[in-house]
Structures are given as structure tokens and as C-alpha cells.
Motif scaffolding. Structure first.
Motif, PDB file in Angstrom:
ATOM      1  N   LYS A  29       0.860  -1.181   0.000  1.00 10.12           N
ATOM      2  CA  LYS A  29       0.000   0.000   0.000  1.00 10.12           C
ATOM      3  C   LYS A  29       0.897   1.231   0.000  1.00 10.12           C
ATOM      4  N   THR A  30       0.927   1.915  -1.127  1.00 13.17           N
ATOM      5  CA  THR A  30       1.595   3.209  -1.197  1.00 13.17           C
ATOM      6  C   THR A  30       0.701   4.137  -2.001  1.00 13.17           C
ATOM      7  N   ASP A  31       0.893   5.438  -1.798  1.00 11.98           N
ATOM      8  CA  ASP A  31       0.080   6.411  -2.519  1.00 11.98           C
ATOM      9  C   ASP A  31       0.299   6.311  -4.024  1.00 11.98           C
ATOM     10  N   ALA A  32       1.555   6.057  -4.434  1.00 10.78           N
ATOM     11  CA  ALA A  32       1.857   5.962  -5.869  1.00 10.78           C
ATOM     12  C   ALA A  32       1.123   4.774  -6.493  1.00 10.78           C
ATOM     13  N   ILE A  33       1.109   3.636  -5.797  1.00 15.18           N
ATOM     14  CA  ILE A  33       0.413   2.452  -6.315  1.00 15.18           C
ATOM     15  C   ILE A  33      -1.090   2.697  -6.346  1.00 15.18           C
ATOM     16  N   ASP A  34      -1.615   3.370  -5.308  1.00 14.39           N
ATOM     17  CA  ASP A  34      -3.052   3.682  -5.290  1.00 14.39           C
ATOM     18  C   ASP A  34      -3.436   4.600  -6.441  1.00 14.39           C
ATOM     19  N   ALA A  35      -2.623   5.606  -6.725  1.00 18.44           N
ATOM     20  CA  ALA A  35      -2.902   6.510  -7.845  1.00 18.44           C
ATOM     21  C   ALA A  35      -2.878   5.730  -9.157  1.00 18.44           C
ATOM     22  N   TYR A  36      -1.943   4.800  -9.282  1.00 18.79           N
ATOM     23  CA  TYR A  36      -1.838   3.960 -10.481  1.00 18.79           C
ATOM     24  C   TYR A  36      -3.106   3.113 -10.638  1.00 18.79           C
ATOM     25  N   HIS A  37      -3.547   2.491  -9.525  1.00 18.39           N
ATOM     26  CA  HIS A  37      -4.760   1.652  -9.567  1.00 18.39           C
ATOM     27  C   HIS A  37      -6.002   2.468  -9.948  1.00 18.39           C
ATOM     28  N   LEU A  38      -6.082   3.697  -9.460  1.00 23.07           N
ATOM     29  CA  LEU A  38      -7.238   4.539  -9.797  1.00 23.07           C
ATOM     30  C   LEU A  38      -7.265   4.830 -11.295  1.00 23.07           C
ATOM     31  N   GLY A  39      -6.096   5.080 -11.879  1.00 15.83           N
ATOM     32  CA  GLY A  39      -6.029   5.278 -13.321  1.00 15.83           C
ATOM     33  C   GLY A  39      -6.401   4.027 -14.086  1.00 15.83           C
ATOM     34  N   GLU A  40      -5.922   2.863 -13.603  1.00 15.10           N
ATOM     35  CA  GLU A  40      -6.254   1.587 -14.263  1.00 15.10           C
ATOM     36  C   GLU A  40      -7.752   1.302 -14.214  1.00 15.10           C
ATOM     37  N   MET A  41      -8.387   1.655 -13.108  1.00 18.96           N
ATOM     38  CA  MET A  41      -9.826   1.388 -12.962  1.00 18.96           C
ATOM     39  C   MET A  41     -10.640   2.093 -14.044  1.00 18.96           C
ATOM     40  N   TYR A  42     -10.158   3.217 -14.498  1.00 14.94           N
ATOM     41  CA  TYR A  42     -10.855   3.956 -15.550  1.00 14.94           C
ATOM     42  C   TYR A  42     -11.008   3.084 -16.801  1.00 14.94           C
ATOM     43  N   TYR A  43      -9.984   2.307 -17.095  1.00 13.40           N
ATOM     44  CA  TYR A  43     -10.018   1.462 -18.296  1.00 13.40           C
ATOM     45  C   TYR A  43     -10.772   0.155 -18.070  1.00 13.40           C
ATOM     46  N   LYS A  44     -10.849  -0.303 -16.831  1.00 15.48           N
ATOM     47  CA  LYS A  44     -11.489  -1.594 -16.537  1.00 15.48           C
ATOM     48  C   LYS A  44     -12.982  -1.474 -16.246  1.00 15.48           C
ATOM     49  N   GLU A  45     -13.381  -0.397 -15.612  1.00 21.12           N
ATOM     50  CA  GLU A  45     -14.758  -0.247 -15.142  1.00 21.12           C
ATOM     51  C   GLU A  45     -15.507   0.775 -16.006  1.00 21.12           C
ATOM     52  N   ASP A  46     -16.821   0.741 -15.905  1.00 21.35           N
ATOM     53  CA  ASP A  46     -17.647   1.746 -16.555  1.00 21.35           C
ATOM     54  C   ASP A  46     -17.960   2.796 -15.493  1.00 21.35           C
ATOM     55  N   LEU A  47     -17.156   3.844 -15.433  1.00 25.26           N
ATOM     56  CA  LEU A  47     -17.258   4.834 -14.363  1.00 25.26           C
ATOM     57  C   LEU A  47     -18.065   6.042 -14.804  1.00 25.26           C
ATOM     58  N   GLU A  48     -18.859   6.550 -13.887  1.00 25.10           N
ATOM     59  CA  GLU A  48     -19.695   7.724 -14.162  1.00 25.10           C
ATOM     60  C   GLU A  48     -19.005   8.986 -13.640  1.00 25.10           C
ATOM     61  N   PRO A  49     -19.008  10.062 -14.429  1.00 22.58           N
ATOM     62  CA  PRO A  49     -18.423  11.320 -13.940  1.00 22.58           C
ATOM     63  C   PRO A  49     -19.239  11.909 -12.802  1.00 22.58           C
ATOM     64  N   GLN A  50     -18.559  12.677 -11.986  1.00 19.46           N
ATOM     65  CA  GLN A  50     -19.180  13.379 -10.864  1.00 19.46           C
ATOM     66  C   GLN A  50     -20.141  14.427 -11.421  1.00 19.46           C
ATOM     67  N   LYS A  51     -21.333  14.501 -10.845  1.00 14.71           N
ATOM     68  CA  LYS A  51     -22.260  15.547 -11.251  1.00 14.71           C
ATOM     69  C   LYS A  51     -21.827  16.838 -10.572  1.00 14.71           C
ATOM     70  N   LYS A  52     -21.779  17.904 -11.355  1.00 16.24           N
ATOM     71  CA  LYS A  52     -21.349  19.191 -10.808  1.00 16.24           C
ATOM     72  C   LYS A  52     -22.363  19.690  -9.795  1.00 16.24           C
ATOM     73  N   ARG A  53     -21.840  20.085  -8.661  1.00  9.43           N
ATOM     74  CA  ARG A  53     -22.700  20.675  -7.640  1.00  9.43           C
ATOM     75  C   ARG A  53     -22.249  22.108  -7.448  1.00  9.43           C
ATOM     76  N   GLY A  54     -23.191  22.995  -7.451  1.00  4.37           N
ATOM     77  CA  GLY A  54     -22.862  24.406  -7.267  1.00  4.37           C
ATOM     78  C   GLY A  54     -22.409  24.682  -5.846  1.00  4.37           C
ATOM     79  N   ILE A  55     -21.738  25.797  -5.676  1.00  3.50           N
ATOM     80  CA  ILE A  55     -21.240  26.182  -4.357  1.00  3.50           C
ATOM     81  C   ILE A  55     -22.403  26.399  -3.389  1.00  3.50           C
ATOM     82  N   GLN A  56     -23.569  26.862  -3.914  1.00  2.00           N
ATOM     83  CA  GLN A  56     -24.726  27.063  -3.036  1.00  2.00           C
ATOM     84  C   GLN A  56     -25.194  25.737  -2.446  1.00  2.00           C
TER      85      GLN A  56
END
Length: 185
Positions: free
Chosen positions: A102-129
Motif C-alpha cells: 500500500k503506497t500512494d503511488a500504487i493507489d494513484a496507479y490503480h485509480l487510473g487503471e480502474m478507468y479502463y477496466k470499469e464503466d465509471l460515471e463522472p461526478q455531477k457538478k454541484r454548485g457552491i450554493q
């Protein structure tokens, strides 16, 4: 090309891993602080990746309670697609890997890999209000809880000191009741 950026967010800093395409990391992982200068440095990395690929890369990160909020606001202000993952989803994907380090670099790498493996939904924009309303609502709930707890403690002490008092007035917290208690402690 299908670029993406994996961002492992921690308190005060993030680990950044960029990808040109599936299984094609771009440069080494870097750490940026959550300061104005650090976030501008992150933006320069994203612009560099954008120049290389000709596309604005989406950014994948885990929900971290409140640590990710300023980073997400920074990215959304610059019109990046932000994908926020539930930590349980990313944990399951990471635990299927044979590597248990478990290292931050490996976690960042895994998060990037997940983009290609999973069908991920973008975050819905929420206004500051909306974010401000959420914070105010939570603060109101917290203050209401403190008030209820204080009343319960007050009633417990009053029941011990003056057990017959409870039925004297229609409401224990009416002005006349509280003034009577204040004048005759």
C-alpha cells in the motif's frame, strides 16, 4: 489515445499518476500539495498530458470525506471531468490484485487503471450554493443534537434536585418556569 489521471488524495496532498492510454503510464508519479501553488502545479501536469494526447483527461479519485473537496472544486473550475469513486469499489478492485503493498503511488496507479477496466460515471457538478446548504444543514443537525442533549441533562438534574417540579408548569421550558427556577435555585 484515451488519457486519464489517477489522483490518490490524502490530507493536504495528492499523488498523481497520468496515463496516455491503457497500460501506458505517462511519466513518473508525482506528489502535489493542496495549496494554490500545488494545485497550479497539478494543472500544469494536466495541461502537459493534454498537449501530448490532444484531449482533456478525466481525473479519477476516491471520495475522502472532505479532503477531496477543494481539489474537485479546482478541477471543475477548469472544466475537467472528475470521477469520484466510492472507496469500497476501489478497495475491491485493488484487493483483487496480487500485490498487497500500500503506497500512494500504487493507489494513484490503480485509480487510473480502474478507468479502463470499469464503466465509471463522472461526478455531477454541484454548485457552491448546494455545498454551502449541505454544510449548513449538517451544522444545524449538530447544534440541534447539542440542544437536545443539554435539555435531557437539565431534566435529569432537575429530577434529582426538585422531583415534583415537572408537573407545576405546562412546559418545563416556558419563560415563567425558567424564571422561577432562576429566582429560586
Amino acid at each position: 489515445m484515451d488519457p486519464v489521471v489517477g489522483l490518490d488524495i490524502a490530507k493536504g496532498e495528492s499523488q498523481v499518476q497520468m496515463f496516455l492510454d491503457k497500460k501506458m503510464p505517462y511519466k513518473n508519479s508525482v506528489k502535489v500539495e493542496h495549496t494554490v501553488e500545488g494545485l497550479e502545479e497539478l494543472h500544469s501536469y494536466l495541461l502537459d498530458l493534454e498537449r501530448q494526447t490532444g484531449m482533456k483527461p478525466p481525473v479519477v479519485l476516491e471520495s475522502t470525506g472532505h479532503y477531496h473537496a477543494p481539489v474537485v472544486q479546482f478541477l471543475e473550475a477548469r472544466e475537467y471531468i472528475v470521477i469520484i469513486l466510492n472507496p469500497l469499489v476501489s478497495y475491491r478492485a485493488k484487493s483483487s490484485s496480487l500485490r498487497k503493498t500500500k503506497t500512494d503511488a500504487i493507489d494513484a496507479y490503480h485509480l487510473g487503471e480502474m478507468y479502463y477496466k470499469e464503466d465509471l460515471e463522472p461526478q455531477k457538478k454541484r454548485g457552491i450554493q448546494l455545498l454551502n446548504l449541505r454544510h449548513l444543514t449538517r451544522q444545524h443537525e449538530n447544534m440541534t443534537g447539542v440542544m437536545v442533549q443539554t435539555k435531557l441533562q437539565f431534566q435529569a438534574v432537575l429530577d434529582q434536585v426538585f422531583p415534583e417540579y415537572k408537573g407545576v408548569f405546562g412546559s418545563l421550558y416556558a419563560d415563567i418556569s425558567l424564571k422561577t427556577l432562576q429566582n429560586f435555585p
